[in-house]
Structure formats: C-alpha cells, structure tokens
Design an enzyme around this catalytic site. Structure first.
Site, mmCIF file in Angstrom:
data_model
loop_
_atom_site.group_PDB
_atom_site.id
_atom_site.type_symbol
_atom_site.label_atom_id
_atom_site.label_comp_id
_atom_site.label_asym_id
_atom_site.label_seq_id
_atom_site.Cartn_x
_atom_site.Cartn_y
_atom_site.Cartn_z
ATOM 1 N N SER A 11 0.858 -1.181 0.000
ATOM 2 C CA SER A 11 0.000 0.000 0.000
ATOM 3 C C SER A 11 0.893 1.229 0.000
ATOM 4 C CB SER A 11 -0.896 0.007 1.248
ATOM 5 O OG SER A 11 -1.366 1.334 1.465
ATOM 6 N N HIS A 36 -1.186 -1.856 -3.845
ATOM 7 C CA HIS A 36 -2.520 -1.662 -3.283
ATOM 8 C C HIS A 36 -2.779 -0.155 -3.225
ATOM 9 C CE1 HIS A 36 -5.825 -2.697 -0.374
ATOM 10 N NE2 HIS A 36 -5.517 -1.524 0.143
ATOM 11 N N ASP A 38 -5.089 2.871 -2.167
ATOM 12 C CA ASP A 38 -6.158 3.281 -1.258
ATOM 13 C C ASP A 38 -6.777 4.590 -1.718
ATOM 14 O OD1 ASP A 38 -6.141 1.254 0.885
ATOM 15 O OD2 ASP A 38 -4.064 1.892 1.125
ATOM 16 N N MET A 40 -9.591 7.351 -1.225
ATOM 17 C CA MET A 40 -10.515 7.870 -0.203
ATOM 18 C C MET A 40 -11.140 9.163 -0.705
ATOM 19 S SD MET A 40 -8.230 7.285 3.203
ATOM 20 C CE MET A 40 -7.178 5.824 3.370
ATOM 21 N N HIS A 69 -8.442 -0.191 -3.877
ATOM 22 C CA HIS A 69 -9.303 -0.327 -2.693
ATOM 23 C C HIS A 69 -10.061 0.992 -2.553
ATOM 24 C CE1 HIS A 69 -9.462 -0.761 2.017
ATOM 25 N NE2 HIS A 69 -10.653 -0.838 1.444
ATOM 26 N N MET A 71 -12.376 3.377 -0.976
ATOM 27 C CA MET A 71 -13.107 3.751 0.245
ATOM 28 C C MET A 71 -13.880 5.018 -0.090
ATOM 29 S SD MET A 71 -9.996 2.860 2.841
ATOM 30 C CE MET A 71 -8.802 2.857 1.519
ATOM 31 N N MET A 140 -10.979 -5.869 6.497
ATOM 32 C CA MET A 140 -10.264 -4.764 7.149
ATOM 33 C C MET A 140 -10.001 -5.126 8.608
ATOM 34 S SD MET A 140 -9.880 -2.091 4.960
ATOM 35 C CE MET A 140 -9.097 -1.160 6.231
ATOM 36 N N GLY A 145 -9.199 4.353 6.626
ATOM 37 C CA GLY A 145 -8.990 5.796 6.641
ATOM 38 C C GLY A 145 -7.555 6.221 6.893
ATOM 39 N N GLY A 147 -3.260 4.861 7.617
ATOM 40 C CA GLY A 147 -2.234 3.834 7.757
ATOM 41 C C GLY A 147 -1.674 3.867 9.171
ATOM 42 N N GLY A 148 -0.934 2.851 9.516
ATOM 43 C CA GLY A 148 -0.199 2.862 10.777
ATOM 44 C C GLY A 148 -1.017 2.590 12.030
ATOM 45 N N ASP A 179 -6.218 -6.351 5.310
ATOM 46 C CA ASP A 179 -5.709 -4.985 5.191
ATOM 47 C C ASP A 179 -5.809 -4.266 6.525
ATOM 48 O OD1 ASP A 179 -4.965 -2.477 4.303
ATOM 49 O OD2 ASP A 179 -6.720 -2.170 3.013
ATOM 50 N N GLY A 181 -2.642 -2.959 9.589
ATOM 51 C CA GLY A 181 -1.771 -3.411 10.678
ATOM 52 C C GLY A 181 -1.035 -4.700 10.384
ATOM 53 N N GLY A 201 1.255 -1.655 4.553
ATOM 54 C CA GLY A 201 1.402 -0.220 4.328
ATOM 55 C C GLY A 201 2.598 0.338 5.070
ATOM 56 N N SER A 202 2.309 0.947 6.213
ATOM 57 C CA SER A 202 3.338 1.726 6.911
ATOM 58 C C SER A 202 4.632 0.952 7.179
ATOM 59 C CB SER A 202 2.774 2.282 8.220
ATOM 60 O OG SER A 202 2.186 1.241 8.976
HETATM 61 C C1 DX5 Z 1 -6.372 1.849 5.514
HETATM 62 C C2 DX5 Z 1 -5.912 1.311 4.200
HETATM 63 C C3 DX5 Z 1 -4.742 0.415 4.262
HETATM 64 C C4 DX5 Z 1 -3.494 1.029 4.862
HETATM 65 C C5 DX5 Z 1 -2.773 -0.044 5.556
HETATM 66 O O1 DX5 Z 1 -7.590 2.499 5.349
HETATM 67 O O2 DX5 Z 1 -6.976 0.573 3.613
HETATM 68 O O3 DX5 Z 1 -4.457 -0.136 2.998
HETATM 69 O O4 DX5 Z 1 -2.631 1.610 3.928
HETATM 70 O O5 DX5 Z 1 -1.726 0.537 6.241
HETATM 71 P P1 DX5 Z 1 -1.049 -0.205 7.456
HETATM 72 O O6 DX5 Z 1 -0.351 -1.414 6.893
HETATM 73 O O7 DX5 Z 1 -0.090 0.783 7.988
HETATM 74 O O8 DX5 Z 1 -2.102 -0.552 8.433
HETATM 75 ZN ZN ZN Z 2 -6.432 -0.514 1.785
#
Ligand code: DX5
Ligand code: ZN
Length: 338
Positions: A11, A36, A38, A40, A69, A71, A140, A145, A147-148, A179, A181, A201-202
């Site tokens: 991501s 991936h 994201d 929004m 993805h 959102m 999820m 919304g 990352g991290g 998706d 953490g 992601g993070s």
């Molecule tokens: C959150 C996103 C994720 C996010 C995951 O809304 O859908 O894809 O980037 O990031 P981490 O891996 O840091 O949770």
């Molecule tokens: Zn995502």
C-alpha cells in the site's frame, strides 16, 4: 517476484506522496507482488487521497498488478474510470448506500477481479448476497482511513477463514485480502488463517528500513503460519509450481483443456517430450497448478481415461491409414514401372 503462497500488496498510502512514481517502482524492485491503491473520498472516510487520474499516471511505472481499494461512497459513479486507469482488481465497500451488484458486474464485464470489503464492525454475512460475483473478499483489520493503526486480532480470527468459504464457488483464483496493521508481528497469524494477499502499508515505508527484507519476512512468516496453522506442517506449494495432469495428441488436448478450464481451473498446454504420434507430432502435456491438482483429479479422472482411450484409438487408426497409404503408393509405383 517471490515464491511461496502468500502475496504481498504494497500500500502506497504511507509512501512519499510527492513521489509516488518512485514509490511504486521501489516496491516492485523490492519484491512486492502487487500495488494496493487506497482511494478515499473524504466522505466514506474522513480522509482524501488520490483518484483514477493518479492511478492512470502510475500505471506505466511498474509491471506488477494494481489492486484498487475504493473507500468511497459512490463507486458506481466512478468505477469505469478505475477500469480505464488500468486497475487489475477493484474492491469497494459493502457499507455504501447504493446498489452493489451492478458495480460488481461492470468490473467483471471488464474482465477485472471484483471485490467487496468489510469494515471491522460489519459482519461477513453482509457479503452473502453477492458471493457468486466475488473474486476478492477484503477483510479490514483496522478502521479504514489511515495507515499505521494497530492490528485487530479478534477481527482477523473471526473473519479470515469464513471469508475463504465465501469464495468456495471459485476453484482457483479467489483471494482473501487482509488490510490493516499487517507487518512482521502479525503476518504469521493472518497466514495461519489462510489470507492469500497481505496488504502492507506503513511497515514498508519506515526510514532506514530495508524494504526488500521486510517483504521477504512478512511473506515467509505468512507461509510459516499457513504451514503450521492450516496445512498440517506441509510447506505451502509455491504458486508457480505446476504438475502434468495428462498428455494427449494435440486435437484431444485442446478439447480436454477447454473442459477443465470451464470449471475455473487454469491449464497450460505445452509440447511435451513424450510419445511421437503417427502424424509426427508429439503429445501435448496439460499442466494444472499443484494447488488444484487433487481437485482436477477428483473432477476429471474419468474423463482422462476416456481421452486416453480415444488417443490410443486415434493413433491406431492414423497408423493404419499411413500404412494403407504407403501400400497404395507402392502399388501405384509398381504399376507405373510395368
Ligand atoms: C487503511 C488502508 C490500508 C493502509 C494499511 O484504510 O486501507 O491499505 O494503507 O496501512 P497499514 O499497513 O499501515 O495498516
Ligand atoms: Zn487498503
């Protein structure tokens, strides 16, 4: 591209948003299997990221697949833009206030993979009415919304295995994505719960961290979890491993391939090194992914017997025909010489 079972979708939400082209190239070079994306809209979730135009601009920067993805509150209004932008799969949320089915059908009509996602608070049963239209179920494990955030273990435990059941209509190629953490601390759990695609992601964008090592670690830990959690200690089958289901003369092989593929099992048809037929052409091997070898045998063992018998009958007839033709030629030559 890595071997093993689990796939890593990078991501780019927490990458340097000022240099996304570099970020996707870097993810690919470091071994990510997918990107991936994201999206929004500041409405379905409080944040705003990027849209189809950005994705379209990123598309030529890497060869690996794009998983979108969405959102957003109105995927139906924008889905064509994401298809045109070159997304390989498009997943949106079941919690929206508009009809879901037409959008899933549009994605599938464009021959892209279609997915639905559930927030942590939404039960998987919300996806039931659409199961036949799903290629992907995205679970999820954080509130969408940001990352991290930290991984919600209970949600993973409740939903990941049942998510696989939702895809039971697909013999091959259905994917459970997880998706939120996901990192080296949680990879083993989600792998052990059968997740196919891990969105990371993070954890990939920490300054000073070796991204390639992070990706390898997460993938290996997920496979380790799968091996001991779900597969009785048997190592997961690398996804590029194929096995020969049968070998047949070309014209029968073609028909057999179509029949097997009509049940959702991919087949590779390759010139084999086996027997040479009366027409001078070798048998063709039909290969199926090892992960569905047993299923293929269950479904087609009887037909395989029939195809092999047909092949033998054809070989005998073709050989007889060649012999007869040869004799006719010889007789003609004798007559001409008289
Ligand atoms: C959150 C996103 C994720 C996010 C995951 O809304 O859908 O894809 O980037 O990031 P981490 O891996 O840091 O949770
Ligand atoms: Zn995502």
């Amino acid at each position: 591209m890595g071997t093993g079972r689990a796939r890593i979708a990078a991501s780019i939400l927490d990458a340097d948003l000022g240099n996304l082209a570099y970020a996707v190239g870097r993810a690919e070079r470091n071994g990510a299997d997918r990107i991936h994306l994201d999206v929004m809209d500041g409405h379905f979730v409080p944040n705003l990221t990027f849209g189809a135009k950005t994705i379209r601009a990123l598309r030529p920067r890497t060869r690996i697949p794009f998983d979108a993805h969405l959102m957003i509150s109105e995927p139906g209004r924008y889905v064509d833009e994401y298809i045109d932008a070159g997304c390989d799969s498009i997943t949106f949320h079941v919690e929206i206030d508009e009809p879901i089915e037409p959008t899933l059908r549009r994605i599938r009509a464009a021959r892209r993979a279609a997915g639905l996602s559930v927030r942590p608070g939404t039960p998987l049963s919300a996806l039931e009415p659409y199961r036949e239209l799903l290629d992907i179920v995205l679970v999820m494990t954080v509130e969408p919304g940001l990352g991290g955030q930290s991984f919600m273990k209970e949600i993973a435990r409740d939903k990941l295995l049942p998510a696989r059941d939702l895809l039971s209509h697909k013999a091959f190629g259905g994917e459970v994505h997880v998706d939120g953490g996901v990192n080296r601390e949680t990879a083993e759990i989600v792998g052990g719960l059968g997740a196919d695609v891990l969105v990371v992601g993070s954890a990939l964008w920490i300054r000073g961290h070796d991204m390639a090592r992070e990706i390898r670690l997460v993938r290996a830990l997920a496979d380790e979890g799968f091996q001991y959690g779900l597969n009785d200690g048997k190592p997961p089958i690398p996804r590029d491993r194929w096995s020969v289901f049968t070998s047949l003369p070309k014209h029968i092989a073609r028909r057999a391939m179509a029949e097997i593929e009509s049940g959702g099992i991919p087949v590779l048809m390759l010139r084999g090194d086996g027997q040479i037929n009366p027409d001078g052409v070798r048998d063709y091997d039909l290969l199926v992914p090892m992960s569905v070898e047993t299923l293929t045998v269950e479904r087609h063992a009887g037909a395989r017997e029939t195809w092999l018998r047909e092949a033998e009958a054809w070989r005998t007839a073709a050989a007889d025909e060649r012999r007869a033709a040869g004799e006719r030629r010889a007789a003609d030559q004798r007559r001409a010489a008289d």
